[in-house]
Write an enzyme that holds these catalytic residues in place. Sequence first.
Site, short mmCIF file in Angstrom:
data_model
loop_
_atom_site.label_atom_id
_atom_site.label_comp_id
_atom_site.label_asym_id
_atom_site.label_seq_id
_atom_site.Cartn_x
_atom_site.Cartn_y
_atom_site.Cartn_z
N ASP A 87 -6.98 -4.90 40.35
CA ASP A 87 -7.83 -3.87 40.95
C ASP A 87 -7.08 -2.54 40.91
O ASP A 87 -6.07 -2.36 41.58
CB ASP A 87 -8.17 -4.25 42.40
CG ASP A 87 -9.20 -3.32 43.02
OD1 ASP A 87 -9.66 -2.40 42.33
OD2 ASP A 87 -9.54 -3.53 44.20
N ASP A 178 -12.72 -0.48 36.72
CA ASP A 178 -11.47 -0.44 37.47
C ASP A 178 -10.96 -1.81 37.90
O ASP A 178 -10.05 -1.90 38.72
CB ASP A 178 -11.63 0.45 38.71
CG ASP A 178 -12.58 -0.16 39.73
OD1 ASP A 178 -13.56 -0.80 39.32
OD2 ASP A 178 -12.33 0.00 40.93
N GLU A 179 -11.52 -2.88 37.35
CA GLU A 179 -11.03 -4.21 37.73
C GLU A 179 -11.18 -5.20 36.59
O GLU A 179 -11.99 -5.02 35.68
CB GLU A 179 -11.73 -4.71 38.99
CG GLU A 179 -13.22 -4.91 38.83
CD GLU A 179 -13.87 -5.45 40.09
OE1 GLU A 179 -13.18 -6.11 40.89
OE2 GLU A 179 -15.08 -5.21 40.26
#
Length: 517
Positions: A87, A178-179
């Site tokens: 993350d 974003d992950e």
Amino acid sequence: MNSLEFKAGMEKVDIESINSMLKQFSVGTHFQEKLERDSKRTREYIEGILSKLNEIPDTEEYQEKVDSYLTELTSKIDQSRTFIHIDMDAFYANVEEMDNKELIGHPVAVGSIDMLVTSNYAARAYGVRSGLPGLLAMKLCPHLIILPSRMDRYREVSLIIRNILYKFDKNYVSPSLDEGCIDITEYLKDNENLTGIDVANQLQNDIFEKTTLTCSMGISCSPLLSKISSEINKPNGYFYLDKQYSQEFIKTIQIKKLPGIGKVRQELLKTLGLEFVSDIIEHRYELYYLLPEQRELLFKHALAIPIFPNKSSFRINKKKTMISKEKNCKELYDEKDLEDLMKSLFDKAIEMLNIENKYATTLIVKVQDFSFKVINYSYQLISTTTTSSSSSSSLQINSISTIPIITTSTNNNNDDDISTEEKECITKEEEIDSYYLDSPPSSPSISSSSSSSSSSSKQSPCKLKKTFIYPNNFNEHSEKIWKLFINTTENISFEKIRCIGLKLINLINIPSDNLEN
């Protein structure tokens, strides 16, 4: 979102005070009207479910059936694999700092005066976070720097990170920019001297060296547990959850942290008095009856039974079937600005279509007004013919539609919010409420004569082969898309358009003879 919740970096913030300000700030706005509509639908759903409480069997036979179901689920548990969930910390804001070192140390948010999509940790210390109106954020932090989102840049940096994940797991899953989640089981077998923690450290170092960005990680025996674990030591940390403690660990987690449950059902469970995962097992007899469609997911989460990703979700196996571009229009001044914005969206979509060597068979133009009502205008771009296996004759069953199929929606999904990296006006780095909800695509229109032809064809025992009637070349195809896109807004008042979007769906390969033209 009618209230903000705690996020890493907000440890010293008075959240109740901010929520009180947010409530006052929303009074009389279209957003407040939307919240009230959503709240009404949620109440109606919950009332319908609660009305079934008296129907739940209160017999030993029923309870044995439920307990047997849970025992069977538990018997299939597989804790032999190791996952790492990555993350990125305040991704959009940190990318802005990476590109402009002068921003480092200052409170920075990405979004607009209307709504923020993320903030860095310096801004979170003031209570500024995703989902907060920019005007209210400026009251909380007068020296806040608000930057417009640059989705193309974020995608570019995300690709660097994904290439790093690929080195450890070719079938990595990346649900957002974003992950990502990787299965390192085979990697550890090939590198017996390494542990999951070693790999996490290596990942963090590789990402930092390539981007100067930090990330937080969770290491566990399932994707869910690793995702939850990644939130424990933020920012720039990791948490390792040993599989022997997984069932005790999950019991302490709040139900709202579980993916796939949805906000409406979360509210239902809260109404029933359930807050933590441990409450799910305690109320298993009620939930088994009340939520038959969600029971497997719910109980697997509650028992810490790993749910492994399907092959269809593997990034490497995914084929692009849709290109979607959207943008807010709230800060535009006139029709010329709107046309420029639409041209920008069109150019980006066509560029992606060209790179993929695809044609789109359907165009959807999405228009949202300031009451959050969405209208989707659907156009068929490419016609098809069917050919009988016993005959060389063809029947044209679909003609190119220049009259749109129109669908409207204020909230087409009464449960889960929609957030995808392709939606430029609504993309959220973090899991927050999405105010722009799409209606499902309409089917291409078929004329009555075409319908009868199709019907008669179905009665024939011969097999039918569908063939696309391609445009002469890619330029002709793109010009068609632009004309339909721009013409859609001609009869819509500029002042009513809050968000405009373009979707190219049902992508098909361009034949080789078209590529040469």
